[in-house]
Design an enzyme around this catalytic site. Structure first.
Site, mmCIF file in Angstrom:
data_model
loop_
_atom_site.group_PDB
_atom_site.id
_atom_site.type_symbol
_atom_site.label_atom_id
_atom_site.label_comp_id
_atom_site.label_asym_id
_atom_site.label_seq_id
_atom_site.Cartn_x
_atom_site.Cartn_y
_atom_site.Cartn_z
ATOM 1 C CD GLU A 1 0.616 -0.297 2.704
ATOM 2 O OE1 GLU A 1 0.961 0.592 1.787
ATOM 3 O OE2 GLU A 1 1.463 -0.325 3.654
ATOM 4 N NE ARG B 1 5.020 4.084 5.923
ATOM 5 C CZ ARG B 1 4.881 4.219 4.616
ATOM 6 N NH1 ARG B 1 3.630 4.034 4.021
ATOM 7 N NH2 ARG B 1 5.914 4.461 3.827
ATOM 8 N NE ARG C 1 5.371 7.307 1.512
ATOM 9 C CZ ARG C 1 4.499 8.232 1.021
ATOM 10 N NH1 ARG C 1 4.724 9.329 1.118
ATOM 11 N NH2 ARG C 1 3.706 7.719 0.114
ATOM 12 N NE ARG D 1 4.582 2.454 -5.008
ATOM 13 C CZ ARG D 1 4.334 2.891 -3.775
ATOM 14 N NH1 ARG D 1 3.821 1.875 -2.926
ATOM 15 N NH2 ARG D 1 4.374 4.071 -3.434
ATOM 16 C CG ASN E 1 0.883 5.467 -3.312
ATOM 17 O OD1 ASN E 1 -0.126 6.229 -3.708
ATOM 18 N ND2 ASN E 1 1.751 6.089 -2.352
ATOM 19 C CG ASP E 2 2.113 -0.332 -1.583
ATOM 20 O OD1 ASP E 2 2.855 -0.578 -2.540
ATOM 21 O OD2 ASP E 2 2.671 0.096 -0.679
ATOM 22 C CG HIS F 1 8.865 5.817 -2.397
ATOM 23 N ND1 HIS F 1 8.315 4.354 -2.538
ATOM 24 C CD2 HIS F 1 7.714 6.305 -1.198
ATOM 25 C CE1 HIS F 1 7.520 4.087 -1.844
ATOM 26 N NE2 HIS F 1 6.863 5.012 -0.979
ATOM 27 C CB CYS G 1 -1.587 8.173 3.644
ATOM 28 S SG CYS G 1 -1.373 6.661 4.028
#
Ligand code: PEP
Ligand code: MG
Length: 576
Positions: A433, A334, A298, A467, A456-457, A191, A504
């Site tokens: 995800e 989200r 987020r 990650r 990403n996930d 992040h 996203c």
């Protein structure tokens, strides 16, 4: 000492500036017997006084750089430094027990910290404990002659160098002075890297040894385009990178000409190009880069920026500000995704062996219904101020979606019964995800309004590659045929039910992935604001039918990620 390091290019751009080392100071000391108590007390008082004047300066700088509210924490530090009771206790400890100032200070401070921390349901006392800890470290630093870094005091151009940066460390960086950052650990989708892209500052993560290779004040070149760091470079290298920086800003100026154009492919297919945000403040970048919506807000950062759960009204104000700021353009909010690398101190989550596989996101929300329902109410109330879409993260099975959706429906019915207005066209979707949800996308598609693929996930879970871990970052393979196959299934499943799919995760703004995703029929792309214009510019040169054939070939004929990259490169070479 090395003067060139390679890391993971995490945020575009080139910076050349002095190093600001943001590393944990060594505050270790020994307990000593001291006969000259008066001398020791004088040393203690001097360190207290220096700490006080230092905190006053920090307070002023923080107020100017970050705002009055952020600066107020230092008022609390000044109060601790002026507290006669604590000081008297430390002095008597020195005198009565003939110990050194460092030992006496930490013994007394730890006694107060322990006392306050034991008042578990009193958040005010918990905060005082944190203030005392900060102050104790500062005074100890003076007694030991060790510098305590503090990013809020930065008032000249620097490149921050740290072992790692948490999302909240990153949020504190002032863009005006922090020209970039380099860390030892982290991956492209950690992040802090994602936040660097929304702050539009160049960054390199996972360099492994930057903190061992530089000292405060060294000059470094940070090349966030290719992941290179040069330490105290010679004139020739400096000149080369000044030129590269100039060329990059010319390219950016070229992209900026597309700010007000629609996103269409060469054959006229419109694609929705949106941006990701973490706070309402990020809207500035979204608008400056001409995004057509917010594809991921987020909301956990709202929780992380606050000392306790944000109230329903505080949340309502934030969501309303974003919806109004986007002026009728779609905004996908989200629900809270705490866990993984995003911690929330006041939620007191247990330490886990595998936080990314643990208690996170929707799993927490379903287990803490009051917290979740507060967020849902705030969202529903804000819905009349724009085009709201609500999305649940980390959904692994339909029961989770059904439970979350039922709570949303209940809260909506309650609000309507109380005469509160709620929009009647809120789309409700999920993030894809977790591979289990991707595989069953055809079933989910019957019940949700949309999907947004969180690569990403999705990639970390599909490839079983953390990650955050640079050792396995080579397995972050967005173009792996396995990932492309999952994505295709998700998109096709949504279309079969008349629904849409967005993305996203960071892959949406990846310039090698974009042609493939256009070919797979992805409806919406949401990315760091800084990637929007270069993506629009690339899409304009792509023919959607040709991209369909390209994606088909990648999935059906390629066996490795290298083959897919070669395929895309070959196609791109023909574009130029
Ligand atoms: C993702 O997983 O791709 C995503 C967008 O969510 P986050 O990065 O916040 O986990
Ligand atoms: Mg995610």
């Amino acid at each position: 000492m090395k003067n060139h390091l390679k890391g993971i290019a995490a945020s575009d751009g080139i910076a050349i500036a002095k190093v600001y080392l943001l590393t944990e100071p060594d505050l270790s000391f020994e307990k000593r017997k001291v006969v000259d108590s008066e001398g020791e007390i004088a040393r203690l008082l001097e360190s207290f006084e220096t700490a006080k004047s230092e905190v006053r300066v920090i307070r002023e700088k923080a107020a100017t750089a970050l705002g009055e509210e952020e600066a107020q924490v230092f008022d609390a530090h000044l109060m601790v430094l002026s507290d006669p009771e604590m000081l008297e206790n430390i002095k008597s400890n020195i005198k009565d027990n003939q110990v050194n100032a460092e030992f006496s200070l930490s013994e007394v401070a730890n006694m107060f910290i322990g006392l306050f921390e034991s008042m578990e349901d009193n958040p005010y006392m918990q905060e005082r404990a944190a203030d005392i800890r900060d102050v104790m470290e500062r005074v100890l630093g003076h007694l030991l002659g060790v510098k305590i870094p503090n990013p809020s005091t930065i008032d000249e151009e620097v490149i921050v160098v740290a072992k790692d940066l948490t999302p909240s460390d990153t949020a504190q960086l002032n863009r005006k002075f922090v020209k970039g950052f380099v860390t030892d650990i982290g991956g492209r989708t950690s992040h802090s890297a994602i936040m660097a892209r929304s702050l539009e500052i160049p960054a390199i993560v996972g360099s492994k040894e930057i903190t061992q290779s530089v000292k405060d004040g060294d000059i470094v070149i940070l090349d966030g385009l290719d992941g290179d760091v040069y330490i105290n470079p010679d004139e020739k290298t400096l000149a080369e990178y000044r030129q590269k920086a100039k060329e990059f800003s010319e390219l950016q100026a070229e992209w900026h000409k597309m700010k007000n154009s629609e996103t269409v492919t060469a054959d006229g297919k419109h694609i929705e190009l949106a941006a990701n945000i973490g706070t309402p403040k990020d809207l500035e970048g979204v608008i400056a880069n001409g995004a057509e919506g917010v594809g991921l807000y987020r909301t956990e950062f709202l929780y992380m920026d606050s000392a306790d759960f944000p109230t329903e009204d505080e949340q309502f104000e934030a969501y309303k500000a974003v919806l109004e700021g986007m002026d009728g353009k779609p905004v996908v909010v989200r629900t809270m995704d705490i866990g993984g690398d995003k911690e929330l101190p006041y939620l007191e989550l247990p330490k886990e062996m595998n936080p990314f596989l643990g208690y996170r996101a929707i799993r927490i929300c379903l287990a803490e219904p009051e917290m979740f329902r507060t967020q849902l109410r705030a969202l529903l109330r804000s819905s009349v101020y724009g085009k709201l879409r609500i999305m649940f993260p980390m959904i692994s099975n339909l029961n989770e979606f059904r439970q979350a959706k039922a709570m949303l429906d209940e809260e909506k019915a309650n609000l309507l019964a109380d005469g509160v207005e709620v929009a009647d066209d809120i789309q409700v979707g999920i993030m894809i995800e977790i591979p289990a949800a991707a595989v069953l996308a055809h079933q989910f598609a019957k019940e949700v309004d949309f999907f947004s693929i969180g690569t990403n996930d999705l990639i970390q879970y599909t490839m079983a590659a953390d990650r955050m871990n640079q050792q396995v970052s080579y397995l972050y393979q967005p173009y792996n045929p396995s990932i492309l196959t999952l994505i295709k299934h998700v998109i096709d499943s949504s279309h079969a039910e008349g629904k849409w799919t967005g993305m996203c995760g960071e892959m949406a703004g990846d310039q090698t992935a974009v042609p493939l995703l256009v070919g797979l029929g992805l409806d919406e792309f949401s990315m760091s604001a800084s990637s929007v214009l270069k993506t629009r510019s690339l899409m304009k040169r792509l023919d959607s039918k040709e991209m369909e054939a390209l994606a088909d070939k990648a999935i059906n004929e390629c066996t490795t990620v290298e083959e897919v990259i070669a395929l895309v490169e070959e196609m791109k070479a023909k574009l130029d």
